[in-house]
Design a protein around this motif. Structure first.
Motif, PDB file in Angstrom:
ATOM      1  N   THR A 176       0.780  -1.338  -0.078  1.00  0.00           N
ATOM      2  CA  THR A 176      -0.062   0.045  -0.023  1.00  0.00           C
ATOM      3  C   THR A 176       0.762   1.186   0.032  1.00  0.00           C
ATOM      4  OG1 THR A 176      -1.898  -1.066   1.078  1.00  0.00           O
ATOM      5  CG2 THR A 176      -1.735   1.315   1.208  1.00  0.00           C
ATOM      6  N   PRO A 177       0.689   2.283  -0.643  1.00  0.00           N
ATOM      7  CA  PRO A 177       1.474   3.472  -1.078  1.00  0.00           C
ATOM      8  C   PRO A 177       1.525   4.528   0.339  1.00  0.00           C
ATOM      9  CG  PRO A 177      -0.515   3.627  -2.295  1.00  0.00           C
ATOM     10  CD  PRO A 177      -0.878   2.299  -1.637  1.00  0.00           C
ATOM     11  N   THR A 178       1.032   4.471   1.055  1.00  0.00           N
ATOM     12  CA  THR A 178       1.014   5.405   2.187  1.00  0.00           C
ATOM     13  C   THR A 178       1.359   4.583   3.323  1.00  0.00           C
ATOM     14  OG1 THR A 178      -1.440   5.311   2.705  1.00  0.00           O
ATOM     15  CG2 THR A 178      -0.858   6.966   0.970  1.00  0.00           C
TER      16      THR A 178
ATOM     17  N   ILE B 131       2.459   7.534  14.068  1.00  0.00           N
ATOM     18  CA  ILE B 131       1.838   7.530  12.418  1.00  0.00           C
ATOM     19  C   ILE B 131       0.351   7.539  12.563  1.00  0.00           C
ATOM     20  CG2 ILE B 131       1.652   5.935  10.575  1.00  0.00           C
ATOM     21  CD1 ILE B 131       4.271   4.572  11.225  1.00  0.00           C
ATOM     22  N   GLU B 132      -0.262   8.167  11.890  1.00  0.00           N
ATOM     23  CA  GLU B 132      -1.880   8.246  11.839  1.00  0.00           C
ATOM     24  C   GLU B 132      -2.390   7.238  10.972  1.00  0.00           C
ATOM     25  OE1 GLU B 132      -5.320   9.188  12.556  1.00  0.00           O
ATOM     26  OE2 GLU B 132      -3.533  10.201  13.561  1.00  0.00           O
ATOM     27  N   PRO B 133      -3.261   6.159  11.546  1.00  0.00           N
ATOM     28  CA  PRO B 133      -3.689   5.334  10.621  1.00  0.00           C
ATOM     29  C   PRO B 133      -4.599   5.628   9.682  1.00  0.00           C
ATOM     30  CG  PRO B 133      -4.398   5.039  12.883  1.00  0.00           C
ATOM     31  CD  PRO B 133      -3.368   6.102  12.955  1.00  0.00           C
ATOM     32  N   GLU B 134      -4.835   5.100   8.388  1.00  0.00           N
ATOM     33  CA  GLU B 134      -5.588   5.478   7.554  1.00  0.00           C
ATOM     34  C   GLU B 134      -6.416   4.406   6.804  1.00  0.00           C
ATOM     35  OE1 GLU B 134      -5.954   7.659   2.971  1.00  0.00           O
ATOM     36  OE2 GLU B 134      -4.015   7.247   4.012  1.00  0.00           O
TER      37      GLU B 134
ATOM     38  N   VAL C  34      -0.696  -3.491   3.753  1.00  0.00           N
ATOM     39  CA  VAL C  34      -0.440  -2.223   4.695  1.00  0.00           C
ATOM     40  C   VAL C  34       0.689  -1.463   3.807  1.00  0.00           C
ATOM     41  CG1 VAL C  34      -0.998  -3.110   6.844  1.00  0.00           C
ATOM     42  CG2 VAL C  34       1.388  -3.490   5.925  1.00  0.00           C
ATOM     43  N   GLY C  35       0.910  -0.060   4.512  1.00  0.00           N
ATOM     44  CA  GLY C  35       1.682   0.928   3.956  1.00  0.00           C
ATOM     45  C   GLY C  35       3.117   0.550   3.926  1.00  0.00           C
ATOM     46  N   ARG C  36       4.125   1.032   2.841  1.00  0.00           N
ATOM     47  CA  ARG C  36       5.400   1.111   2.749  1.00  0.00           C
ATOM     48  C   ARG C  36       5.743   2.430   3.463  1.00  0.00           C
ATOM     49  NH1 ARG C  36       4.059  -1.490  -2.527  1.00  0.00           N
ATOM     50  NH2 ARG C  36       3.791   0.476  -3.218  1.00  0.00           N
ATOM     51  N   GLY C  37       7.044   2.635   3.922  1.00  0.00           N
ATOM     52  CA  GLY C  37       7.581   3.945   4.143  1.00  0.00           C
ATOM     53  C   GLY C  37       8.085   4.654   3.134  1.00  0.00           C
TER      54      GLY C  37
END
Length: 452
Positions: free
Chosen positions: A224-226, A378-381, A403-406
């Motif tokens: 995931t990109p964010t 980190i704000e979860p989305e 889930v998102g990458r850094g």
């Protein structure tokens, strides 16, 4: 290397799986039912308190620090792997590279299965659930695409550098951090570099995994990109190759014969006028067209690829029906237009099917991901539904997320894809904390997911 760590190919994917009822997922699966996963109702402690205990553990602190310090090596892995061509259904070279890296890092039971998925296991203490953490080896770029990375102002540019080569590099840095810090999970962690996520890969790698009897309690894809992104719902999709065939001929001498390209154009025009709802989100796209031999030839053959997606199985089925009707009407219209002998016919072939599914916004695996994010500020989305490798376990009732990458990224699925690695270590730090909550930290924190 001892026999347990040997890298072996062949029919080995069931090696880390137990005997249980078989989940059947046909390649052309029509299983589009949505399954709501309930939260685990077993004994649970306050998750925030458990996370505090995890964060206070010296081994965890050492691992988190290691991940930050290891970013240079993570980037070396990323820049090496991104230069290996891995168009969907052609991933073996990159898979072999991941197999070798898993073995070099000391994972147990490192092996590649029949479809080129790669696995390596970090054994736990035996009293927790088995968790699979995965990233996919394939990209959307044809094998002749130039892949050499370029850097400008601290930003790296290369096709596939994010999706999902960055996920692969994050698996490797997490393994190094776990081994360097001495962390012992309660349950086994199976790291997986799977094939076939993109396009006509049709999730074939993860479909293959979950066809086997297994005791995987949860599945996490790093795709995931964010950074704080959490995808817990699965958009269903159907993909078709539509081929038109006709008599062909000379554009002047045989004028009036029906044309395969004209029939295709009529079909695409009808599809372009489809009406779809905003909710549930439903989309369609003709992404590839082929056909013809020269400017003065009536085309004897043409084809297009059609992608249909929806969060609703009912809307997906409705649009599939409309598309088939539009193709039939287009062929009939072109044949009526023809004034000479011969007719056009269409062949509709399904080339992809991804099942839909959903999990509650407050289910246990989502709460785990949110808690891991917040522990690092980190704000979860919760992101919109989409189609990822997690579709398969979600559709089977197995807790799963993407889930998102850094870092920061953009241009995904274009040759201008870019990656800014600033604080990219936060991605694997968050993912490690998720694993600790899911599988448990031996003698410190109980697993927050049950065994299967």
């Amino acid at each position: 290397m001892n026999s347990r760590n040997a890298c072996r190919a062949g029919n080995t994917s069931a090696r880390f799986l137990r005997k249980s009822s078989r989940h059947r997922i046909a390649d052309g699966s029509r299983r589009q039912g949505r399954m709501i996963l309930s939260c685990w109702n077993g004994r649970q402690q306050n998750m925030e308190e458990i996370m505090k205990a995890i964060m206070q553990d010296e081994r965890v602190q050492k691992a988190l620090a290691y991940l930050q310090e290891d970013q240079e090596q993570m980037m070396k892995d990323l820049l090496e792997l991104v230069q290996i061509p891995a168009f969907s259904n052609h991933e073996r070279q990159k898979a072999e590279a991941m197999r070798d890296k898993f073995a070099a890092l000391g994972l147990q039971d490192v092996h590649m299965d029949e479809v080129d998925n790669v696995f390596g296991t970090l054994p736990g203490a035996g009293d927790g659930p088995k968790i699979m953490m995965a990233a996919h080896t394939d990209t959307v770029f044809p094998l002749d695409t130039p892949l050499a990375p370029q850097q400008k102002d601290g930003v790296w540019y290369a096709p596939g550098i994010n999706d999902d080569t960055h996920g692969l590099a994050d698996l490797l840095t997490m393994i190094r951090a776990i081994r360097a810090s001495g962390l012992v999970f309660a349950g086994d962690i199976v790291f997986c570099a799977n094939v076939g996520e993109e396009g006509l890969g049709d999730l074939r790698g993860v479909k293959h995994i979950f066809r086997q009897p297994n005791d995987i309690a949860a599945f996490v894809s790093l795709d995931t990109p964010t950074l704080g992104g959490i995808v817990h719902r699965a958009t269903g999709s159907s993909r078709y190759r539509v081929t038109f065939r006709g008599p062909g001929g000379h554009s002047f001498a045989d004028f009036g014969r029906p044309s395969a390209i004209h029939a295709m154009g009529r079909a695409i025009a009808r599809i372009a006028d489809f009406q779809v709802p905003d909710a549930p989100k439903t989309t369609f796209n003709v992404g590839v067209v082929k056909g013809g031999t020269s400017v003065n030839t009536i085309a004897a053959e043409s084809s297009f690829l059609l992608d249909i997606r929806s969060d609703s199985p009912e809307e997906l089925a409705r649009l599939e029906g409309e598309a088939k009707a539009a193709i039939k009407a287009a062929v009939a219209a072109e044949n009526r237009r023809g004034t000479q002998q011969g007719a056009v016919a269409a062949e509709i072939q399904q080339v992809g099917s991804r099942p839909a599914g959903t999990q509650a916004d407050d289910c246990q695996i989502v709460r785990i991901a949110q808690t891991a994010c917040r522990a690092l500020g980190i704000e979860p989305e919760l992101r919109d539904e989409t189609s990822t490798d997690a579709n398969i376990p979600i559709s089977l009732g197995i807790p799963a997320l993407s889930v998102g990458r850094g870092g920061r990224e953009g241009g995904v699925h274009t040759t201008g894809e870019w990656f800014d690695p600033t604080e990219a270590w936060l991605g694997p730090q968050k993912d490690l904390l998720m694993l600790l909550l899911m599988a448990g930290l031996q003698d410190i924190a109980p697993a927050q997911l049950p065994k299967r």
